[in-house]
Design a protein around this motif. Structure first.
Motif, PDB file in Angstrom:
ATOM      1  N   LYS A   1      52.443  59.347 -47.777  1.00 46.12           N
ATOM      2  CA  LYS A   1      52.078  60.533 -47.212  1.00 46.12           C
ATOM      3  C   LYS A   1      51.631  60.979 -47.737  1.00 46.12           C
ATOM      4  CE  LYS A   1      53.858  60.078 -42.719  1.00 46.12           C
ATOM      5  NZ  LYS A   1      55.437  60.339 -41.625  1.00 46.12           N
ATOM      6  N   LEU A   2      50.770  62.697 -47.581  1.00 48.12           N
ATOM      7  CA  LEU A   2      50.800  63.609 -48.207  1.00 48.12           C
ATOM      8  C   LEU A   2      51.687  64.833 -48.104  1.00 48.12           C
ATOM      9  CD1 LEU A   2      48.817  64.953 -50.940  1.00 48.12           C
ATOM     10  CD2 LEU A   2      46.719  64.906 -49.235  1.00 48.12           C
ATOM     11  N   TYR A   3      52.289  65.192 -48.256  1.00 49.48           N
ATOM     12  CA  TYR A   3      53.730  66.362 -48.174  1.00 49.48           C
ATOM     13  C   TYR A   3      53.179  67.596 -48.943  1.00 49.48           C
ATOM     14  CZ  TYR A   3      56.606  62.449 -47.430  1.00 49.48           C
ATOM     15  OH  TYR A   3      56.673  61.336 -45.194  1.00 49.48           O
ATOM     16  N   THR A   4      53.342  68.300 -48.331  1.00 50.50           N
ATOM     17  CA  THR A   4      52.891  69.587 -48.831  1.00 50.50           C
ATOM     18  C   THR A   4      53.971  70.872 -48.239  1.00 50.50           C
ATOM     19  OG1 THR A   4      50.821  69.545 -47.572  1.00 50.50           O
ATOM     20  CG2 THR A   4      51.100  72.033 -48.229  1.00 50.50           C
ATOM     21  N   CYS A   5      54.200  71.870 -49.054  1.00 55.35           N
ATOM     22  CA  CYS A   5      55.785  72.800 -49.061  1.00 55.35           C
ATOM     23  C   CYS A   5      55.342  73.355 -48.474  1.00 55.35           C
ATOM     24  CB  CYS A   5      56.258  72.701 -50.233  1.00 55.35           C
ATOM     25  SG  CYS A   5      57.667  73.656 -50.489  1.00 55.35           S
TER      26      CYS A   5
ATOM     27  N   ARG B   1      59.494  57.017 -47.345  1.00 52.76           N
ATOM     28  CA  ARG B   1      61.312  56.537 -47.852  1.00 52.76           C
ATOM     29  C   ARG B   1      61.849  57.210 -49.115  1.00 52.76           C
ATOM     30  NH1 ARG B   1      59.489  50.477 -47.405  1.00 52.76           N
ATOM     31  NH2 ARG B   1      58.096  51.058 -48.061  1.00 52.76           N
ATOM     32  N   ASP B   2      60.938  57.154 -49.550  1.00 46.38           N
ATOM     33  CA  ASP B   2      61.053  58.099 -51.330  1.00 46.38           C
ATOM     34  C   ASP B   2      60.431  59.965 -51.699  1.00 46.38           C
ATOM     35  OD1 ASP B   2      61.839  57.780 -53.644  1.00 46.38           O
ATOM     36  OD2 ASP B   2      60.345  56.706 -54.055  1.00 46.38           O
ATOM     37  N   VAL B   3      60.862  60.298 -50.028  1.00 47.02           N
ATOM     38  CA  VAL B   3      60.381  61.385 -50.785  1.00 47.02           C
ATOM     39  C   VAL B   3      61.670  62.436 -51.227  1.00 47.02           C
ATOM     40  CG1 VAL B   3      60.135  63.782 -48.855  1.00 47.02           C
ATOM     41  CG2 VAL B   3      59.705  62.055 -47.671  1.00 47.02           C
ATOM     42  N   PRO B   4      61.330  63.443 -52.354  1.00 40.84           N
ATOM     43  CA  PRO B   4      61.717  63.888 -52.536  1.00 40.84           C
ATOM     44  C   PRO B   4      62.608  64.932 -52.320  1.00 40.84           C
ATOM     45  CG  PRO B   4      59.861  64.552 -53.728  1.00 40.84           C
ATOM     46  CD  PRO B   4      59.386  63.840 -52.707  1.00 40.84           C
ATOM     47  N   PRO B   5      64.216  65.045 -52.520  1.00 44.77           N
ATOM     48  CA  PRO B   5      65.191  66.035 -51.487  1.00 44.77           C
ATOM     49  C   PRO B   5      64.267  67.180 -51.920  1.00 44.77           C
ATOM     50  CG  PRO B   5      66.506  65.091 -53.435  1.00 44.77           C
ATOM     51  CD  PRO B   5      65.274  64.327 -53.556  1.00 44.77           C
ATOM     52  N   ARG B   6      63.995  67.936 -53.139  1.00 45.02           N
ATOM     53  CA  ARG B   6      63.802  69.122 -53.128  1.00 45.02           C
ATOM     54  C   ARG B   6      62.128  69.547 -53.612  1.00 45.02           C
ATOM     55  NH1 ARG B   6      67.133  73.210 -52.486  1.00 45.02           N
ATOM     56  NH2 ARG B   6      69.465  73.114 -52.149  1.00 45.02           N
ATOM     57  N   CYS B   7      61.832  71.001 -52.708  1.00 46.39           N
ATOM     58  CA  CYS B   7      60.281  70.748 -53.482  1.00 46.39           C
ATOM     59  C   CYS B   7      60.286  71.026 -55.066  1.00 46.39           C
ATOM     60  CB  CYS B   7      60.027  72.566 -52.814  1.00 46.39           C
ATOM     61  SG  CYS B   7      58.411  72.500 -53.937  1.00 46.39           S
TER      62      CYS B   7
ATOM     63  N   SER C   1      64.430  72.521 -49.061  1.00 46.41           N
ATOM     64  CA  SER C   1      64.650  71.400 -49.135  1.00 46.41           C
ATOM     65  C   SER C   1      63.526  70.721 -48.557  1.00 46.41           C
ATOM     66  CB  SER C   1      66.015  71.596 -48.218  1.00 46.41           C
ATOM     67  OG  SER C   1      65.594  71.665 -47.054  1.00 46.41           O
ATOM     68  N   SER C   2      64.073  69.368 -48.200  1.00 43.94           N
ATOM     69  CA  SER C   2      62.734  68.123 -48.075  1.00 43.94           C
ATOM     70  C   SER C   2      61.990  68.964 -46.513  1.00 43.94           C
ATOM     71  CB  SER C   2      62.867  66.847 -48.071  1.00 43.94           C
ATOM     72  OG  SER C   2      63.520  66.692 -47.888  1.00 43.94           O
ATOM     73  N   GLU C   3      63.222  69.395 -45.691  1.00 43.55           N
ATOM     74  CA  GLU C   3      62.927  69.370 -44.365  1.00 43.55           C
ATOM     75  C   GLU C   3      61.686  70.698 -44.040  1.00 43.55           C
ATOM     76  OE1 GLU C   3      66.508  73.055 -43.129  1.00 43.55           O
ATOM     77  OE2 GLU C   3      66.471  70.798 -43.300  1.00 43.55           O
ATOM     78  N   TRP C   4      61.523  71.331 -45.105  1.00 46.52           N
ATOM     79  CA  TRP C   4      60.062  72.837 -45.329  1.00 46.52           C
ATOM     80  C   TRP C   4      58.772  71.881 -45.777  1.00 46.52           C
ATOM     81  CZ3 TRP C   4      60.585  77.732 -43.791  1.00 46.52           C
ATOM     82  CH2 TRP C   4      61.605  77.585 -43.410  1.00 46.52           C
ATOM     83  N   PHE C   5      58.569  70.416 -45.527  1.00 44.66           N
ATOM     84  CA  PHE C   5      57.827  69.432 -45.976  1.00 44.66           C
ATOM     85  C   PHE C   5      57.058  68.947 -44.635  1.00 44.66           C
ATOM     86  CE2 PHE C   5      59.599  67.802 -50.815  1.00 44.66           C
ATOM     87  CZ  PHE C   5      59.768  68.561 -50.368  1.00 44.66           C
ATOM     88  N   LEU C   6      55.968  69.400 -44.583  1.00 49.52           N
ATOM     89  CA  LEU C   6      54.562  68.872 -43.992  1.00 49.52           C
ATOM     90  C   LEU C   6      53.683  67.751 -44.245  1.00 49.52           C
ATOM     91  CD1 LEU C   6      52.917  72.522 -42.985  1.00 49.52           C
ATOM     92  CD2 LEU C   6      54.751  71.843 -41.891  1.00 49.52           C
ATOM     93  N   ALA C   7      54.008  66.554 -43.474  1.00 48.73           N
ATOM     94  CA  ALA C   7      53.300  65.588 -43.585  1.00 48.73           C
ATOM     95  C   ALA C   7      52.610  65.006 -42.660  1.00 48.73           C
ATOM     96  CB  ALA C   7      54.149  64.503 -43.548  1.00 48.73           C
ATOM     97  N   GLU C   8      51.048  64.997 -43.274  1.00 47.27           N
ATOM     98  CA  GLU C   8      49.957  63.493 -43.418  1.00 47.27           C
ATOM     99  C   GLU C   8      49.452  62.620 -43.665  1.00 47.27           C
ATOM    100  OE1 GLU C   8      46.526  66.507 -44.350  1.00 47.27           O
ATOM    101  OE2 GLU C   8      47.740  67.067 -45.581  1.00 47.27           O
TER     102      GLU C   8
END
Lengths: 219, 172
Positions: free
Chosen positions: A3-7, A19-25, A31-38
């Protein structure tokens, strides 16, 4: 799934398996809960767009909390870190090593002493004026150790509007003058130590600058 | 670029970099400090740099008292990478983690870092420091060339999207 994540806080893009998203931007440390995914697409273009935050005005310049970098004015390159300077004991060896191992393009600086050449190094894509074409990397020099009469191994070059005014400020904040204004290969420099004893070159913006060059832009 | 238009020394532009790679680009400068506040003040007030703490888990570990400080030295993106060509960021790093100034150099993403380092040590480079944090952003090694110039070699993780302005290369 890739996926492509955007902070959402700073707009930093991250390509990662879900399954391997960095925990922090890596840009702003949120924190990664702020990431938008596509889904990651072959075109490598994001569909999600985040407007970058604006720089805050009147913030304390000594505060190191995350913020958007301030705006730098047009019409000056004062303070920019512009070149590295490596010293060599054998010009041919240094040139061959950096060309073969790091894919650099290396030429003698114009007007340099052929016995102790100051070698100018392109380390990536550049324009006809031998300045980088792409942001966030620099060109630099390989310099004969024998020509460093300061013995301080100045390692990088900061461009300034005016050498003497910068020396005054540097001394006010704990720096020290090592070598006053001198000319080398058509450019004016001085050597100072920062407050921690690291030696560096000051390079005065040449009068030939037109301010239309890509590297002269502000913003 | 029209090469015939190059009328100034050296009468040719730099060579093309057509590979999708940033191998060999000097991407930043790391400057050691002994006294954190003094060093920060020096660079903020002498050169007008903007400063922020390096996000945690990115590169060298630090402490609240002696943090790693990212410095914008000119116009920058929200990621603090430079936004116009020709300059780079600096990091102020405590002396115990960086004993002398070193460049931050990117190396090939397609080659294991150990292999890149092996090709250097064959030519007289020395490894002077290693670190691997839990997150792959920290895949780096510090080396010295045969003349003592120090380089932090950084292998970018696969999370690069190639949309980043600084990831451009000479396409056809």
């Amino acid at each position: 799934m890739l996926k492509l994540y955007t902070c959402y806080k700073c707009g930093f893009p991250i390509k990662a398996d879900d399954r391997d998203v960095p925990p922090r931007c890596p840009g702003c440390n949120c924190s990664s809960e702020w990431f938008l995914a596509e889904p990651y697409n072959e075109q490598e273009k994001r569909r999600i767009h985040v407007d970058p935050p604006e720089p805050e005005e009147n913030r304390d310049p000594m505060n190191i909390d995350y913020h958007v970098a301030k705006k730098f004015p047009y019409g000056t390159r004062n303070g920019r870190l512009r070149r590295f300077v490596f010293q060599y004991s054998d010009a041919d060896r240094a040139k061959k090593n950096y060309e073969e191992l790091f894919d650099w393009d290396i030429i003698p600086s114009e007007g340099t002493d052929p016995e102790h050449p100051l070698l100018y190094c392109a380390t990536g894509p550049g324009n006809a004026n031998w300045e980088p074409r792409v942001p966030s990397f620099i060109y630099g020099y390989l310099k004969d150790k024998e020509t460093d009469e300061t013995g301080k191994e100045p390692f990088f070059v900061i461009e300034v509007d005016n050498i003497e005014k910068t020396i005054e400020k540097a001394e006010e904040f704990g720096g020290r003058l090592i070598k006053p204004r001198f000319t080398e290969c058509g450019n004016d420099y001085a050597i100072i130590e920062d407050s921690e004893g690291n030696a560096l070159y000051l390079w005065e913006t040449p009068s030939t600058v037109t301010w239309k060059e890509p590297e002269s832009q502000g913003g | 670029m029209n090469e015939k238009s190059v009328t100034n020394y050296p009468y040719r532009p730099p060579k093309k970099y057509p590979k999708k790679s940033l191998h060999g680009r000097v991407r930043g400068m790391m400057i050691p400090y002994d006294e954190y506040e003094r060093a920060k003040k020096f660079y903020v007030y002498t050169f007008g740099w903007d400063v922020m703490r390096v996000p945690q888990g990115v590169f060298l570990e630090d402490t609240d008292e002696r943090p790693n400080v990212m410095c914008a030295t000119g116009p920058s993106q929200v990621s603090w990478e430079a936004s116009v060509p020709g300059h780079v960021w600096a990091q102020l790093v405590a002396r115990e983690r960086c004993s002398k100034p070193q460049v931050f150099m990117e190396v090939s993403m397609d080659v294991p870092l150990e292999d890149t380092v092996a090709s250097l040590t064959e030519r007289g480079w020395k490894v002077v420091g290693n670190s691997e944090l839990d997150e792959d952003w920290a895949d780096f090694t510090v080396v010295e060339d045969p003349d003592g110039n120090r380089e932090l070699l950084w292998k970018c993780p696969d999370s690069r999207t190639w949309e980043e302005p600084e990831a451009d290369y000479d396409k056809d």
